[in-house]
Design a protein around this motif. Structure first.
Motif, PDB file in Angstrom:
ATOM      1  N   LYS A 237       6.757  10.489 -27.275  1.00 37.47           N
ATOM      2  CA  LYS A 237       6.242   9.029 -27.193  1.00 37.47           C
ATOM      3  C   LYS A 237       7.361   8.105 -27.267  1.00 37.47           C
ATOM      4  O   LYS A 237       7.086   6.980 -26.693  1.00 37.47           O
ATOM      5  N   VAL A 238       8.457   8.002 -27.791  1.00 37.16           N
ATOM      6  CA  VAL A 238       9.446   7.087 -27.826  1.00 37.16           C
ATOM      7  C   VAL A 238       9.821   6.835 -26.592  1.00 37.16           C
ATOM      8  O   VAL A 238      10.154   5.814 -26.007  1.00 37.16           O
ATOM      9  N   LYS A 239      10.439   7.897 -25.969  1.00 35.41           N
ATOM     10  CA  LYS A 239      10.657   7.852 -24.326  1.00 35.41           C
ATOM     11  C   LYS A 239       9.669   7.264 -23.395  1.00 35.41           C
ATOM     12  O   LYS A 239      10.147   6.237 -22.651  1.00 35.41           O
ATOM     13  N   ASN A 240       8.519   7.570 -23.540  1.00 36.71           N
ATOM     14  CA  ASN A 240       7.346   6.360 -22.952  1.00 36.71           C
ATOM     15  C   ASN A 240       7.414   5.422 -23.329  1.00 36.71           C
ATOM     16  O   ASN A 240       7.307   4.353 -22.554  1.00 36.71           O
ATOM     17  N   ALA A 241       7.680   4.878 -24.508  1.00 38.22           N
ATOM     18  CA  ALA A 241       7.567   3.537 -25.025  1.00 38.22           C
ATOM     19  C   ALA A 241       8.644   2.716 -24.706  1.00 38.22           C
ATOM     20  O   ALA A 241       8.629   1.596 -24.053  1.00 38.22           O
TER      21      ALA A 241
ATOM     22  N   SER B 193      16.815   6.579 -16.211  1.00 34.25           N
ATOM     23  CA  SER B 193      16.092   5.235 -16.071  1.00 34.25           C
ATOM     24  C   SER B 193      16.767   4.192 -16.060  1.00 34.25           C
ATOM     25  O   SER B 193      18.091   3.870 -16.561  1.00 34.25           O
ATOM     26  N   SER B 194      16.223   3.049 -15.260  1.00 36.26           N
ATOM     27  CA  SER B 194      17.197   1.965 -14.932  1.00 36.26           C
ATOM     28  C   SER B 194      16.183   0.852 -14.729  1.00 36.26           C
ATOM     29  O   SER B 194      15.049   0.793 -14.740  1.00 36.26           O
ATOM     30  N   ASP B 195      16.618  -0.373 -15.036  1.00 31.49           N
ATOM     31  CA  ASP B 195      16.152  -1.655 -14.928  1.00 31.49           C
ATOM     32  C   ASP B 195      16.001  -2.160 -13.421  1.00 31.49           C
ATOM     33  O   ASP B 195      15.358  -3.220 -13.358  1.00 31.49           O
ATOM     34  N   GLU B 196      16.554  -1.364 -12.628  1.00 34.90           N
ATOM     35  CA  GLU B 196      16.720  -1.888 -11.439  1.00 34.90           C
ATOM     36  C   GLU B 196      15.492  -1.458 -10.596  1.00 34.90           C
ATOM     37  O   GLU B 196      14.732  -0.486 -10.683  1.00 34.90           O
ATOM     38  N   PHE B 197      15.004  -2.651  -9.679  1.00 33.85           N
ATOM     39  CA  PHE B 197      13.934  -2.375  -8.668  1.00 33.85           C
ATOM     40  C   PHE B 197      14.348  -1.833  -7.558  1.00 33.85           C
ATOM     41  O   PHE B 197      13.781  -1.164  -6.642  1.00 33.85           O
ATOM     42  N   THR B 198      15.840  -1.939  -7.092  1.00 33.70           N
ATOM     43  CA  THR B 198      16.122  -1.507  -5.807  1.00 33.70           C
ATOM     44  C   THR B 198      17.672  -0.931  -6.272  1.00 33.70           C
ATOM     45  O   THR B 198      18.077  -1.401  -7.201  1.00 33.70           O
TER      46      THR B 198
ATOM     47  N   LEU C  20      18.019   3.878 -29.863  1.00 37.44           N
ATOM     48  CA  LEU C  20      16.942   4.685 -29.675  1.00 37.44           C
ATOM     49  C   LEU C  20      17.550   5.539 -28.244  1.00 37.44           C
ATOM     50  O   LEU C  20      17.313   6.474 -28.068  1.00 37.44           O
ATOM     51  N   THR C  21      17.877   4.514 -27.442  1.00 37.11           N
ATOM     52  CA  THR C  21      18.190   5.265 -25.957  1.00 37.11           C
ATOM     53  C   THR C  21      19.107   6.141 -26.108  1.00 37.11           C
ATOM     54  O   THR C  21      19.073   7.214 -25.344  1.00 37.11           O
TER      55      THR C  21
END
Length: 474
Positions: free
Chosen positions: A324-328, A76-81, A64-65
């Motif tokens: 909606k999928v983007k937000n999900a 979008s990233s999984d990183e916090f920093t 989906l991504t």
């Protein structure tokens, strides 16, 4: 544009939507995370609850991504920093792992009623930021926002001023201007590093002159005041013990608060839910996730099919599904990022505090947020969000995560030394109580080389009077 809108706009300029969501979810304790996910289930038709993930569903979610453009996900990233947060070989599974949670035992000694409020660090920042920015020039706003990330729940800085300068890469005069303004915000003292600094700032704000006996008791005689050495205080201030006692009475009438950050934390008391429990698995201790109340969520099959076969559906339905999928997906990534960081944090605590989990509080070792953040590859402010309002269940009770980040002496955390002092005094001969000097000697024999002044300070913080006041007649 009002102040709150300007703040929000500046934040959005600095952070991607994914990172903003990551940080928001990281700040949430378990129960608030549960409520947030349940709310999203109601608002976003793309999301649905699931029992167990299947290989096909996980593979489908990975595709989906790729079906959504970079602009849709805004990188979008999984990183916090910007630094590495997760191991390079970790996958992007979207399901939340769960485990059965047992009964909650008694609260540990690291727990107090004031720490029950959830998201306290976040609440403090949200309360202070508009007030602080209203007093500062606009060019100071970005730095001021970052400074607030380095406050603990009591409103004290978790880094020294020099460490702040090194971390934020700002000019010293700008940082001093921000801290001076922050410290003068009612009730006064927020942004100070020690109790003494907090109280001195509050005395200034209440109009107590620097040359008054009350002010000098704190500024010049702080250690003697903690030890109850009134005769030495009288000599220092060139007065009598009676004058010192009268000044103390006047001092007690001034509304002082050594924990000024608590002034802004008015959230109601709520039952806590530990994030992890430390349990025996065979012959070793292990961190067991206690996120069983958190709903498992996934993207509904219908919306997967729409994005995988867009030509088979009306354009408006495809556009709706994409949004909606983007937000999900952003939500799922944020949940997973939070889960991974929390696990890595708790496993680091378990690794560094093995003796504590085996034998109890007096074996707690010194640890700092800064060093833990370095080992985890995140910033101290990110780690501060991660520990705010989070708890861990042990054989000795439930402890807030911040309990495990304390300074100390001789390889022992301050809390551990205080526990030992309490033990020694509880077992003393009450007709001949042990003095601070004798306590210092005994602790030294046990490998805790600390000064008599520090012993007296810790004893006072425990609420234990000096030996002379503990003596009982035969």
């Amino acid at each position: 544009m009002n102040l709150e809108q300007r703040i929000e706009h500046r934040l959005e300029q600095k952070l991607t939507p994914q990172l903003i969501l990551n940080l928001k979810l990281l700040s949430l304790p378990l129960q608030e995370l549960k409520q947030t996910i349940e709310q999203e289930l109601q608002l976003n038709p793309v999301l649905e609850e699931a029992e167990e993930p299947s290989v096909e569903e996980e593979a489908s979610d990975e595709t989906l991504t790729s079906l959504l453009s970079e602009s849709d996900l805004q990188a979008s990233s999984d990183e916090f920093t910007p630094s590495e947060l997760l191991p390079s070989d970790s996958d992007d599974a979207i399901f939340i792992s769960t485990s059965q949670s047992g009964e909650v035992p008694a609260l540990g000694p690291g727990f107090d009623e004031e720490t029950l409020s959830f998201s306290s660090g976040q609440a403090l920042r949200e309360s202070l930021l508009p007030k602080l920015l209203a007093e500062l020039p606009l060019e100071d706003a970005p730095v001021a926002e970052q400074v607030l990330d380095y406050l603990d729940d009591d409103g004290r800085l978790i880094l020294s001023e020099q460490e702040l300068l090194d971390t934020l890469k700002v000019k010293e005069d700008q940082l001093q201007r921000i801290l001076k303004t922050l410290r003068r915000l009612p009730p006064g003292g927020i942004g100070c590093s020690t109790t003494r600094e907090v109280l001195l700032m509050q005395l200034q704000l209440h109009g107590v002159p620097p040359d008054s006996v009350e002010y000098r008791l704190v500024s010049e005689g702080w250690e003697m005041l903690l030890e109850g050495q009134y005769s030495k205080l009288a000599q220092l201030l060139q007065g009598s013990q009676h004058q010192v006692q009268e000044a103390l009475k006047r001092l007690k009438k001034v509304p002082l608060d050594p924990r000024p950050g608590r002034y802004f934390l008015n959230t109601p008391t709520t039952y806590i839910s530990p994030e992890f429990s430390i349990e025996w698995q065979g012959e070793r201790l292990a961190a067991i996730s206690q996120d069983d109340p958190i709903p498992r969520i996934r993207i509904a099959k219908r919306y997967r099919e729409i994005l995988q076969n867009p030509k088979a559906y009306p354009p408006e339905e495809v556009n709706f599904a994409r949004q909606k999928v983007k937000n999900a997906l952003m939500l799922l990534k944020a949940i997973e990022s939070r889960r991974r960081l929390m696990r890595r944090l708790v496993e680091l605590i378990l690794q560094t505090q093995q003796e504590f989990f085996l034998h109890g509080g007096k074996f707690l070792k010194p640890a700092t947020l800064k060093e833990a953040a370095r080992q985890l590859g995140v910033s101290p402010s990110t780690l501060s969000r991660a520990i705010a309002g989070k708890y861990i269940e042990t054989h000795f009770g439930i402890f807030p995560l911040k309990y495990f980040f304390k300074t100390g002496k001789a390889g022992r955390a301050r809390t551990g030394i205080k526990e030992r002092i309490k033990e020694i005094i509880e077992s003393e001969d009450k007709t001949s109580p042990i003095s601070d000097e004798e306590l210092c000697t005994q602790l030294g024999k046990e490998g805790m080389e600390i000064s008599r002044r520090t012993v007296a300070k810790y004893r006072t913080e425990l609420g234990i009077p000096p030996a002379a006041l503990r003596r009982r007649a035969d």
